[in-house]
Design a protein around this motif. Structure first.
Motif, PDB file in Angstrom:
ATOM      1  N   VAL A  82       0.858  -1.195   0.000  1.00 55.43           N
ATOM      2  CA  VAL A  82       0.000   0.000   0.000  1.00 55.43           C
ATOM      3  C   VAL A  82       0.891   1.241   0.000  1.00 55.43           C
ATOM      4  O   VAL A  82       1.808   1.348   0.809  1.00 55.43           O
ATOM      5  CB  VAL A  82      -0.924   0.030   1.237  1.00 55.43           C
ATOM      6  CG1 VAL A  82      -1.790   1.292   1.222  1.00 55.43           C
ATOM      7  CG2 VAL A  82      -1.801  -1.214   1.298  1.00 55.43           C
ATOM      8  N   ASP A  83       0.630   2.173  -0.917  1.00 56.36           N
ATOM      9  CA  ASP A  83       1.345   3.450  -0.917  1.00 56.36           C
ATOM     10  C   ASP A  83       0.706   4.325   0.154  1.00 56.36           C
ATOM     11  O   ASP A  83      -0.239   5.075  -0.107  1.00 56.36           O
ATOM     12  CB  ASP A  83       1.252   4.107  -2.299  1.00 56.36           C
ATOM     13  CG  ASP A  83       2.155   5.325  -2.431  1.00 56.36           C
ATOM     14  OD1 ASP A  83       2.374   6.008  -1.404  1.00 56.36           O
ATOM     15  OD2 ASP A  83       2.633   5.601  -3.536  1.00 56.36           O
ATOM     16  N   VAL A  84       1.218   4.198   1.378  1.00 60.61           N
ATOM     17  CA  VAL A  84       0.597   4.886   2.523  1.00 60.61           C
ATOM     18  C   VAL A  84       0.638   6.411   2.363  1.00 60.61           C
ATOM     19  O   VAL A  84      -0.360   7.090   2.622  1.00 60.61           O
ATOM     20  CB  VAL A  84       1.228   4.427   3.856  1.00 60.61           C
ATOM     21  CG1 VAL A  84       0.635   5.205   5.032  1.00 60.61           C
ATOM     22  CG2 VAL A  84       1.006   2.924   4.060  1.00 60.61           C
ATOM     23  N   PRO A  85       1.766   7.014   1.919  1.00 57.82           N
ATOM     24  CA  PRO A  85       1.742   8.478   1.727  1.00 57.82           C
ATOM     25  C   PRO A  85       0.689   8.930   0.717  1.00 57.82           C
ATOM     26  O   PRO A  85       0.017   9.946   0.937  1.00 57.82           O
ATOM     27  CB  PRO A  85       3.167   8.782   1.229  1.00 57.82           C
ATOM     28  CG  PRO A  85       4.001   7.676   1.783  1.00 57.82           C
ATOM     29  CD  PRO A  85       3.120   6.463   1.736  1.00 57.82           C
ATOM     30  N   ALA A  86       0.515   8.177  -0.366  1.00 57.16           N
ATOM     31  CA  ALA A  86      -0.494   8.546  -1.360  1.00 57.16           C
ATOM     32  C   ALA A  86      -1.895   8.403  -0.778  1.00 57.16           C
ATOM     33  O   ALA A  86      -2.770   9.248  -1.012  1.00 57.16           O
ATOM     34  CB  ALA A  86      -0.354   7.686  -2.609  1.00 57.16           C
ATOM     35  N   ALA A  87      -2.127   7.351   0.007  1.00 55.56           N
ATOM     36  CA  ALA A  87      -3.424   7.170   0.653  1.00 55.56           C
ATOM     37  C   ALA A  87      -3.680   8.288   1.656  1.00 55.56           C
ATOM     38  O   ALA A  87      -4.793   8.840   1.728  1.00 55.56           O
ATOM     39  CB  ALA A  87      -3.477   5.810   1.347  1.00 55.56           C
ATOM     40  N   ALA A  89      -2.472  11.322   1.634  1.00 56.14           N
ATOM     41  CA  ALA A  89      -2.739  12.571   0.912  1.00 56.14           C
ATOM     42  C   ALA A  89      -4.189  12.640   0.429  1.00 56.14           C
ATOM     43  O   ALA A  89      -4.773  13.721   0.356  1.00 56.14           O
ATOM     44  CB  ALA A  89      -1.788  12.708  -0.274  1.00 56.14           C
ATOM     45  N   LYS A  90      -4.774  11.487   0.121  1.00 57.63           N
ATOM     46  CA  LYS A  90      -6.171  11.456  -0.342  1.00 57.63           C
ATOM     47  C   LYS A  90      -7.169  11.342   0.808  1.00 57.63           C
ATOM     48  O   LYS A  90      -8.383  11.312   0.571  1.00 57.63           O
ATOM     49  CB  LYS A  90      -6.378  10.284  -1.304  1.00 57.63           C
ATOM     50  CG  LYS A  90      -5.906  10.552  -2.731  1.00 57.63           C
ATOM     51  CD  LYS A  90      -6.342   9.454  -3.679  1.00 57.63           C
ATOM     52  CE  LYS A  90      -7.835   9.442  -3.925  1.00 57.63           C
ATOM     53  NZ  LYS A  90      -8.307  10.546  -4.793  1.00 57.63           N
ATOM     54  N   GLY A  91      -6.666  11.238   2.034  1.00 59.08           N
ATOM     55  CA  GLY A  91      -7.573  11.109   3.164  1.00 59.08           C
ATOM     56  C   GLY A  91      -8.116   9.713   3.357  1.00 59.08           C
ATOM     57  O   GLY A  91      -9.150   9.517   3.997  1.00 59.08           O
ATOM     58  N   VAL A  92      -7.404   8.718   2.814  1.00 60.46           N
ATOM     59  CA  VAL A  92      -7.830   7.324   2.950  1.00 60.46           C
ATOM     60  C   VAL A  92      -7.152   6.708   4.170  1.00 60.46           C
ATOM     61  O   VAL A  92      -5.922   6.703   4.266  1.00 60.46           O
ATOM     62  CB  VAL A  92      -7.480   6.518   1.681  1.00 60.46           C
ATOM     63  CG1 VAL A  92      -7.851   5.046   1.861  1.00 60.46           C
ATOM     64  CG2 VAL A  92      -8.190   7.109   0.466  1.00 60.46           C
ATOM     65  N   ILE A  93      -7.944   6.204   5.102  1.00 62.78           N
ATOM     66  CA  ILE A  93      -7.410   5.502   6.269  1.00 62.78           C
ATOM     67  C   ILE A  93      -6.833   4.163   5.815  1.00 62.78           C
ATOM     68  O   ILE A  93      -7.475   3.436   5.056  1.00 62.78           O
ATOM     69  CB  ILE A  93      -8.522   5.261   7.316  1.00 62.78           C
ATOM     70  CG1 ILE A  93      -9.087   6.571   7.842  1.00 62.78           C
ATOM     71  CG2 ILE A  93      -8.017   4.380   8.454  1.00 62.78           C
ATOM     72  CD1 ILE A  93      -8.190   7.325   8.778  1.00 62.78           C
ATOM     73  N   PHE A 317      -3.500   7.338  11.118  1.00 60.48           N
ATOM     74  CA  PHE A 317      -4.415   8.208  11.875  1.00 60.48           C
ATOM     75  C   PHE A 317      -4.583   7.645  13.273  1.00 60.48           C
ATOM     76  O   PHE A 317      -4.529   6.424  13.466  1.00 60.48           O
ATOM     77  CB  PHE A 317      -5.784   8.299  11.186  1.00 60.48           C
ATOM     78  CG  PHE A 317      -6.581   9.510  11.606  1.00 60.48           C
ATOM     79  CD1 PHE A 317      -6.237  10.766  11.139  1.00 60.48           C
ATOM     80  CD2 PHE A 317      -7.649   9.393  12.475  1.00 60.48           C
ATOM     81  CE1 PHE A 317      -6.954  11.887  11.529  1.00 60.48           C
ATOM     82  CE2 PHE A 317      -8.378  10.504  12.871  1.00 60.48           C
ATOM     83  CZ  PHE A 317      -8.024  11.762  12.385  1.00 60.48           C
ATOM     84  N   PRO A 318      -4.781   8.523  14.284  1.00 60.13           N
ATOM     85  CA  PRO A 318      -4.970   8.015  15.648  1.00 60.13           C
ATOM     86  C   PRO A 318      -6.250   7.201  15.786  1.00 60.13           C
ATOM     87  O   PRO A 318      -7.229   7.433  15.084  1.00 60.13           O
ATOM     88  CB  PRO A 318      -5.041   9.291  16.499  1.00 60.13           C
ATOM     89  CG  PRO A 318      -5.345  10.392  15.547  1.00 60.13           C
ATOM     90  CD  PRO A 318      -4.741   9.998  14.238  1.00 60.13           C
ATOM     91  N   SER A 389      -4.057  13.674   6.335  1.00 57.75           N
ATOM     92  CA  SER A 389      -2.770  14.179   5.851  1.00 57.75           C
ATOM     93  C   SER A 389      -2.257  15.395   6.620  1.00 57.75           C
ATOM     94  O   SER A 389      -1.061  15.700   6.586  1.00 57.75           O
ATOM     95  CB  SER A 389      -2.876  14.553   4.368  1.00 57.75           C
ATOM     96  OG  SER A 389      -3.775  15.640   4.172  1.00 57.75           O
ATOM     97  N   ALA A 390      -3.148  16.101   7.347  1.00 55.05           N
ATOM     98  CA  ALA A 390      -2.785  17.391   7.956  1.00 55.05           C
ATOM     99  C   ALA A 390      -1.573  17.332   8.884  1.00 55.05           C
ATOM    100  O   ALA A 390      -0.659  18.163   8.764  1.00 55.05           O
ATOM    101  CB  ALA A 390      -3.985  17.984   8.689  1.00 55.05           C
ATOM    102  N   PRO A 391      -1.505  16.384   9.851  1.00 56.72           N
ATOM    103  CA  PRO A 391      -0.339  16.387  10.744  1.00 56.72           C
ATOM    104  C   PRO A 391       0.989  16.223  10.008  1.00 56.72           C
ATOM    105  O   PRO A 391       1.973  16.892  10.336  1.00 56.72           O
ATOM    106  CB  PRO A 391      -0.616  15.193  11.677  1.00 56.72           C
ATOM    107  CG  PRO A 391      -2.104  15.046  11.671  1.00 56.72           C
ATOM    108  CD  PRO A 391      -2.508  15.378  10.260  1.00 56.72           C
ATOM    109  N   ALA A 392       1.007  15.346   8.998  1.00 58.56           N
ATOM    110  CA  ALA A 392       2.243  15.133   8.247  1.00 58.56           C
ATOM    111  C   ALA A 392       2.613  16.369   7.434  1.00 58.56           C
ATOM    112  O   ALA A 392       3.789  16.751   7.356  1.00 58.56           O
ATOM    113  CB  ALA A 392       2.090  13.920   7.326  1.00 58.56           C
ATOM    114  N   ILE A 393       1.619  17.014   6.832  1.00 61.37           N
ATOM    115  CA  ILE A 393       1.882  18.217   6.037  1.00 61.37           C
ATOM    116  C   ILE A 393       2.411  19.340   6.933  1.00 61.37           C
ATOM    117  O   ILE A 393       3.336  20.068   6.556  1.00 61.37           O
ATOM    118  CB  ILE A 393       0.611  18.651   5.282  1.00 61.37           C
ATOM    119  CG1 ILE A 393       0.315  17.645   4.160  1.00 61.37           C
ATOM    120  CG2 ILE A 393       0.759  20.061   4.717  1.00 61.37           C
ATOM    121  CD1 ILE A 393      -0.997  17.892   3.447  1.00 61.37           C
TER     122      ILE A 393
END
Length: 530
Positions: A82-87, A89-93, A317-318, A389-393
């Motif tokens: 799974v491309d976790v960074p891409a997921a 960025a799209k808001g996919v858990i 995500f938490p 994605s917000a915390p990482a950004i």
């Protein structure tokens, strides 16, 4: 509201499929679809959830087609596919099931330790070939030997527990292992160099990260005790395979048992063919019990998220429990709207965001609320940002996010969320609460008390508290045909700084904003939208 739709593109048990159906989720079970990237990409846009094992590759390209996707559930621990960074960025858990395979994998590590100590596969092959080579297969006793456990999380702790039963001495290297936890599971916590120098046997149980890649490098293998035996049931790439082969050839390492390899499926490998090496084809999770457990777990976790907003075992995500999800929902909305209000007022670059939780809300799962607040603040600048994605950004951009909790009380409110945005020009702050009706409200702006509900279209005005402002302000809007829905005022002192925060039924045209700005008492007017 239509039922969520989940696609299962790898083999999952019938019982797992039934869990989705019993929970009211529409399921499309196509266990061979994960092998066909093009066919999967053509239909992925229809689904809210994707349940997979290891065959499906959730790449950035596939995710770009997944317009409605909210969650990917991996039945198993590894999310390498799974491309976790891409997921993110799209808001996919992205969820996994880290505990379903734990016992099975730990048992496999113990089995390989025993097989390595007594050369069982080699002795079996020799005996079945008709050679009775009793003297050739002289083993070593495990009792009293020192086992070094690299990584003492869930699986490592189970291995330690089983190894204590075999009368091994346990030492462990894990930077995140607390002294209290080490005592609880019966291991001595040591640094890596000490483990390498002391261990008769080493077993690895860490994830693959940039810090753990080649943790047993040529340099570290040279630090190990002569005659050491090494087991890896965790991830390929934790050990430098070429360097290990050289250490086996020289006799420095007495034996190795590997279930995982840098390249899989492994049809060739530097370790293959060595007489003191045992290899298995990634069997750590390969028991009927484990396969069923992870399938059932992922179905339950995905259902909980799609139906209730509960998040369990998410990579990006938490966690939010099913019990707290309904209680958190209005505070998530409050945090995002407060953040959005401040973000829309801020033109200068943001340096930091501080969220203060007072009262009952301070005892909640504030990580989710903080993610919502950061999303709100940054969305005016970054339209594609989301709670995932917000915390990482924020980290990537050097924005310092700080949480402060004060459970002792919150002035006149049971709960209060206060956000301060530190921008390069000036700090801006606002506070809000959730009343018993479950609706978020803003109760303070720039330390001035106010009481306003959020609406889709609003006007924020800073003004001098002087006679004539309200009349002229209302006249400008009325003459422009703008209907005022709610009108809320607050001021520091009589005749001092004041604010007006009102809801209007439609966006206010720029020329009308200019007229409001020209009212003598007005310092600033800003449209805000929620």
């Amino acid at each position: 509201m239509p039922a969520p739709k989940v696609l299962i593109s790898d083999a999952l048990s019938d019982a797992a499929v039934q869990i989705f159906r019993d929970r009211g989720i529409e399921v499309d079970f196509q266990p061979d679809l994960g092998k066909d990237k093009e066919a999967l990409a053509r239909i992925i846009g229809r689904y809210d959830g994707l349940a997979i094992r290891s065959a499906t590759k959730a790449t950035a390209k596939l995710l770009a087609e997944a317009a409605n996707l909210k969650v990917i559930g991996r039945a198993g621990i590894g999310v390498d596919n799974v491309d976790v960074p891409a997921a993110t960025a799209k808001g996919v858990i992205v969820m996994n099931t880290p505990f379903g395979n734990s016992i099975t994998t730990a048992e496999h590590a113990i089995a390989l330790l025993l097989a390595l100590a007594r050369q069982i596969p080699q002795a079996d092959a020799s005996t079945q070939a008709g050679r009775w080579e009793k003297n050739r297969f002289m083993g070593v006793e495990l009792t009293g030997k020192t086992l070094g456990v690299i990584g003492c999380g869930n699986i490592g702790a189970i291995v330690a527990d089983r190894a204590i039963g075999l009368k091994l001495k346990l030492i462990a290297y894990d930077p995140y292992l607390s002294p209290e936890r080490a005592i609880e599971i019966g291991v001595e916590k040591v640094e890596l160099d000490a483990l390498l120098a002391r261990a008769d046997l080493i077993t690895l149980h860490v994830p693959m990260t940039e810090k753990t890649r080649n943790i047993l490098s040529a340099e570290n293998l040279a630090k190990t005790k002569p005659g050491v035996r090494i087991v890896n049931c965790a991830r390929g790439g934790l050990v430098d395979e070429v360097a290990l082969r050289a250490a086996l050839d020289s006799g420095h390492v007495a034996g190795a048992a590997f279930d995982v390899f840098v390249t899989e499926p492994a049809t060739e490998n530097p370790l293959f063919g060595h007489p003191n090496v045992i290899c298995t084809p990634h069997l750590g999770a390969a028991t009927n019990e484990a396969q069923e457990n992870v399938a059932l777990q992922v179905a339950e976790q995905m259902s909980d998220y799609l139906l209730q907003g509960a998040i369990t075992n998410a990579i990006n995500f938490p966690s939010i429990s099913a019990e707290e999800a309904p209680r958190l929902k209005p505070f998530v909305a409050l945090a995002e709207k407060l953040g959005s209000f401040l973000g829309q007022l801020t033109d200068a670059p943001v340096r930091g965001i501080r969220i203060t939780y007072e009262g009952a809300v301070a005892g909640m799962n504030t990580r989710a609320l903080t993610a919502a607040a950061v999303t709100g603040v940054l969305r005016p600048f970054l339209q594609d940002i989301n709670m995932v994605s917000a915390p990482a950004i924020a980290r990537e951009r050097g924005i310092v996010v700080e949480e402060v909790k004060r459970e002792g009380g919150a002035s006149d409110y049971e709960s209060l969320v206060h956000i301060t945005v530190d921008a390069e020009d000036m700090p801006r702050d606002a506070a809000g609460t959730v009343f018993h009706d479950g609706k978020p409200r803003i109760v303070e702006i720039r330390s001035i008390a106010i009481d306003a509900a959020f609406a889709p279209h609003m006007l924020y005005v800073r003004n001098h508290d002087k006679p004539g402002f309200i009349g002229r302000f209302g006249s400008v809007l009325g003459e422009a045909g703008v209907n005022v829905a709610t009108f809320n005022l607050g001021r520091e002192t009589e005749g001092g700084n004041a604010i007006c925060f009102c809801a209007v039924d439609a966006p206010v045209p720029p020329d009308v904003l200019a007229e409001i700005a020209a009212i003598p008492q007005v310092k600033r007017v800003r449209p805000v939208n929620f």
